[in-house]
Design an enzyme around this catalytic site. Structure first.
Site, PDB file in Angstrom:
ATOM      1  N   ASP A  41      -1.419   2.610  13.537  1.00 59.39           N
ATOM      2  CA  ASP A  41      -1.233   1.790  12.346  1.00 59.39           C
ATOM      3  C   ASP A  41      -2.144   0.573  12.465  1.00 59.39           C
ATOM      4  O   ASP A  41      -2.720   0.296  13.519  1.00 59.39           O
ATOM      5  CB  ASP A  41       0.230   1.381  12.178  1.00 59.39           C
ATOM      6  CG  ASP A  41       0.579   1.133  10.709  1.00 59.39           C
ATOM      7  OD1 ASP A  41      -0.338   0.829   9.918  1.00 59.39           O
ATOM      8  OD2 ASP A  41       1.768   1.256  10.352  1.00 59.39           O
ATOM      9  N   TYR A  42      -2.245  -0.158  11.386  1.00 63.64           N
ATOM     10  CA  TYR A  42      -3.223  -1.244  11.259  1.00 63.64           C
ATOM     11  C   TYR A  42      -3.069  -2.269  12.389  1.00 63.64           C
ATOM     12  O   TYR A  42      -2.066  -2.967  12.484  1.00 63.64           O
ATOM     13  CB  TYR A  42      -3.022  -1.926   9.905  1.00 63.64           C
ATOM     14  CG  TYR A  42      -4.118  -2.873   9.492  1.00 63.64           C
ATOM     15  CD1 TYR A  42      -5.015  -2.530   8.482  1.00 63.64           C
ATOM     16  CD2 TYR A  42      -4.263  -4.115  10.075  1.00 63.64           C
ATOM     17  CE1 TYR A  42      -6.014  -3.387   8.076  1.00 63.64           C
ATOM     18  CE2 TYR A  42      -5.265  -4.988   9.688  1.00 63.64           C
ATOM     19  CZ  TYR A  42      -6.136  -4.625   8.691  1.00 63.64           C
ATOM     20  OH  TYR A  42      -7.128  -5.483   8.296  1.00 63.64           O
TER      21      TYR A  42
END
Length: 842
Positions: A386-387
């Site tokens: 994820d980011y």
């Protein structure tokens, strides 16, 4: 200068064609502006002209309303100048006379030069493996790391800003294998062209986006569409979303989110299917099948990514990104099932959760990602962070720095680092030091390249860039109708004392509240260019009421603040009405990522407005727009009807009105329990009994598992939802009281429509394992069936139970059923049920 002029603006989000239309009316100059593909709504109230120069000031609306100033200088055939927009800064303008060719037409002509569709064929697994191995053998370490790295398409950010070279530079150097946030098909083409023509090996890019509940046509948010219990409808919505997104060059989805969610304070409950692992598993399967279709080789499908692996929904205090501390049994029995179902449905990608598990951030958790996901569950697809979550391993305190974090992620088999740059900075160095092996990179790159071959971009890198299909698919009539139908099914009627359905033919209706005429009905995680075309509640009602003078309206207050004189205006309108509709709720930024709330009641300004309306003593209907369960005890006691509409998408106003006037009989059922007070949260139906359970007999005793100041039970339980008709259930029939591993038991009830309208009922089957090697929930959903019944019609609903329905992860983490006694329940929700008993004999 009077006439039509056009220019192309390069904004951070997309290339935008702008058409200026200049007129002179009654000696005053007027300026109109049209844009595509992003509709920027301009309104100029000050236009001045001196010679060949035009100055204009006004406002424009993209996500919010902002100021705009334009300064243009014209010649006979061309013009120059600048446009100052708050969101994008000062943009230089250079254009020419006339309407100009549309961006889609121009791109279509350009991209045709690059097509290779005649030579593209669906390759066998063996052919792909051979091609991948050949390509990997030619790659440098840096090129391998590049395939494992993702960058943003522009300076737009989904999280904290990341320091990195421009995407053009990263792509040309082979330091990016995928792109996030290319909202414009022209941008997709530009970057793909650089990858193919300028990088050494010419490897095409994957284009990733968060397609959560629609691309341009927006569907109900996932918590809403889960309330439809319509698996085919959800699958169809995801297929349409993929169809629209893939036409714009998107090949890889950051969805679906399949986290089980029990805490309504957590903003991301809006993105999931609710609190139940069984229903969540079926919906995960439907979403994967919708996004990926029958074949990923089709250019109308996109790669589905299950997120967030795992237990993200168990964040302490319902606070986003927070710590998770649960047992392995809870992990496997509650949070794992939807991921297993999604993988069995063929999901090709998985994204890690932000949280820790047993003290180790998931992004670097080898036990979860390598041992559980890859080895035990057999996942062979792409694992994407994820980011920024690789860097965050160090922020958590599980690694000394970003270099150590990168090593942990690679050791955990993380294939792609989303946007942050620890892989680019440190993996070559870690290989040189012998701390990771180049073969680990090879494994990751092979997985990535395999899917680039599977979707066909290795043979035709531009096959997904289809501006003609954009024009055909985006926000088309057929897709809007599908959105409306799913929105109808997603609405849950929580209370009705007979005031609904409304009568279209007579009586005045006052629509009061901040959502009466709001277009903020799409919810979070959508990037539609057509948000200005969202159907409001007032617009929906006007389409049904012939005599529109019977519709009265006042905003009354804003979402979380009062309007001077707002309540007075609302009272003035409401006093004239026969029925009041209170249109209240949360705006879209109050739900979703980083939108956790300590208090899940409606804001004070809205409560104050509601109190004043109730004092009038008129029939009052609460219509809710929201992305989570809310505390509604006061409203349940004081209003005549409550309609839970969530965020319903592009056709929200029409769907809500269809239900309010009875053109559609509501059939939605809650997939998250609604608490009586915030202090009950997390509250969910499939809880454990405790050693001192609260019962009717002991409720007045002190040393019992209960609150001093309120009940344990929610206001509205899981599976709850009313209809405009009524249904009765017969006593349950069970064909045998013992079950062996090779046999099955049939249980049934007869459901009768005892009301005056045709209706649909979701009949629900629950099972309770009375004792086991570990404590089991008081009941668990194990099946449901929908029945359509006309007034006075009856149908027998039969469920079949096998040993498979009784399996769970036992004390020694084996997935099996244990011999013993069970109860089976059938009913209209998790609380109102008929029951019977049986025994599993091993």
């Amino acid at each position: 200068m009077i006439g039509t002029w056009n220019t192309i603006l390069e904004t951070p989000l997309a290339k935008v064609k702008v058409v200026f239309i200049i007129e002179k009316i009654d000696n005053a100059y007027c300026l109109q502006v049209k844009t595509e593909p992003i509709p920027l709504n301009f309104e100029f109230n000050l236009v001045t002209v001196e010679g060949d120069a035009l100055q204009a000031a006004g406002r424009f609306k993209l996500l919010s309303e902002e100021k705009v100033e334009i300064s243009l200088t014209f010649s006979e055939e061309t013009f120059t100048g600048c446009m100052n927009l708050h969101s994008f800064g000062e943009l230089q303008i250079k254009g020419q006379k006339g309407e100009g060719v549309s961006l889609s037409e121009a791109l279509l002509m350009e991209v045709e030069k690059y097509r290779n569709s005649e030579n593209i064929v669906e390759r066998s697994n063996e052919e792909i493996l051979e091609k991948v191995n050949q390509l990997v053998a030619r790659m440098t370490v840096l090129e391998k790391v590049g395939q494992m790295s993702q960058c943003m398409a522009s300076n737009f950010s989904f999280g904290g800003d990341i320091e990195a070279d421009p995407p053009e530079k990263l792509v040309e150097d082979g330091r990016a294998g995928s792109i996030l946030g290319a909202f414009d098909i022209n941008r997709v083409f530009e970057l793909q062209k650089i990858a193919v023509e300028k990088s050494r090996l010419g490897i095409p890019l994957l284009f990733n986006a968060d397609i959560i509940h629609g691309y341009q046509t927006i569907f109900p948010v996932p918590l809403a569409w889960a309330s439809s219990w319509d698996l085919e409808g959800i699958k169809r919505a995801c297929a349409i979303s993929a169809k629209e997104a893939s036409a714009s060059g998107i090949t890889y989805n950051h969805g679906p989110m399949v986290d089980i969610t029990r805490d309504a304070r957590w903003g991301r409950v809006v993105e999931g299917a609710g609190e139940d692992p069984y229903l969540g598993s079926l919906i995960a399967k439907a979403q994967v099948e919708g996004f990926q279709g029958d074949s990923l080789f089709s250019e109308e499908t996109i790669i589905a990514c299950l997120k967030h692996f795992i237990a993200y929904g168990a964040a302490e205090g319902g606070r986003d990104y927070n710590t998770v501390d649960i047992s392995q049994g809870t992990l496997r029995n509650v949070y794992l099932p939807p991921f297993k179902a999604g993988l069995e449905a063929g999901a090709c990608s998985v994204m890690n959760a932000f949280n820790i598990y047993q003290g180790i951030p998931v992004a670097g958790n080898k036990g979860l990602l390598k041992d559980l996901l890859r080895e035990e569950l057999g996942f062979e697809g792409i694992l994407i962070s994820d980011y920024g979550s690789v860097d965050e391993i160090a922020v958590h305190g599980a690694a000394k720095d970003s270099k150590e974090a990168a090593k942990m992620a690679v050791d955990a088999t993380m294939d792609i680092e989303m946007v942050s740059t620890s892989y680019l900075q440190y993996l070559p160095e870690l290989i040189e030091e012998g701390r990771i092996l180049e073969s680990q990179l090879d494994d990751a790159v092979k997985r990535i390249l395999t899917y680039k071959f599977i979707i066909g971009i290795m043979d035709d890198p531009f096959r997904y860039i289809r501006p003609d299909k954009e024009m055909e698919y985006h926000f088309c009539k057929e897709h809007l109708q599908t959105s409306r139908e799913l929105a109808q099914k997603s609405i849950v009627l929580l209370k009705n004392n007979g005031v609904l359905p409304l009568k279209k033919e007579k009586g005045k209706i006052a629509v009061i509240g901040p959502f009466a005429n709001s277009k903020d009905l799409l919810g979070p995680w959508q990037f539609s260019r057509y948000s200005d075309k969202t159907v409001t509640l007032i617009e929906g009602l006007k389409s049904k009421f012939v005599n529109q003078s019977n519709l009265l309206f006042a905003e009354g207050c804003r979402i979380d603040s009062e309007i001077e004189g707002g309540i007075e205006e609302a009272l003035q309108q409401a006093k004239q009405a026969d029925v009041i509709i209170l249109a209240l709720g949360e705006n879209s930024v109050m739900s979703g990522e980083a939108a956790s709330r300590m208090d899940i009641e409606l804001p004070e300004a809205q409560r104050k407005l509601a109190e004043e309306m109730i004092k009038l003593g008129k029939p009052t209907v609460l219509v809710l727009t929201n992305g989570r369960p809310l505390v509604l005890e006061w409203f349940d006691k004081n209003v005549d009807a409550i309609v839970e509409t969530w965020f319903l998408g592009s056709e929200a106003g029409h769907a809500i009105t269809d239900v309010l006037v009875g053109d559609y009989n509501p059939s939605g059922k809650l997939t998250m329990s609604f608490p009586i007070q915030t202090g009950q949260v997390p509250v969910y139906y499939n809880h454990f009994n405790t050693g001192r359970p609260l019962t009717k007999k002991n409720q007045h005793e002190k040393f019992i598992s209960k609150y001093l100041d309120g009940p344990n039970e929610p206001l509205y339980p899981f599976g709850y939802g009313l209809s405009y008709t009524t249904f009765t259930y017969s006593e349950m029939k069970i064909d045998k009281n013992q079950l062996t591993k090779t046999e099955k038991i049939n249980v049934s009830v007869t459901v009768t429509n005892t009301g005056s309208m045709p209706g649909e009922e979701v009949v629900q089957l629950y099972i309770q394992d009375l004792y086991g090697s570990v404590v089991r929930p008081v009941k668990e959903l194990k099946g449901f069936k929908k029945v359509d019944l006309h007034p006075s019609e009856s149908k027998e609903v039969i469920f079949t139970i096998t040993e498979e329905d009784l399996k769970y992860y036992t004390a020694d983490m084996r997935y099996q059923a244990e011999a013993g006694e069970f109860k089976v329940y059938i009913g209209s929700n998790s609380k109102v049920v008929k029951e019977a008993s049986f025994e599993l004999v091993c």
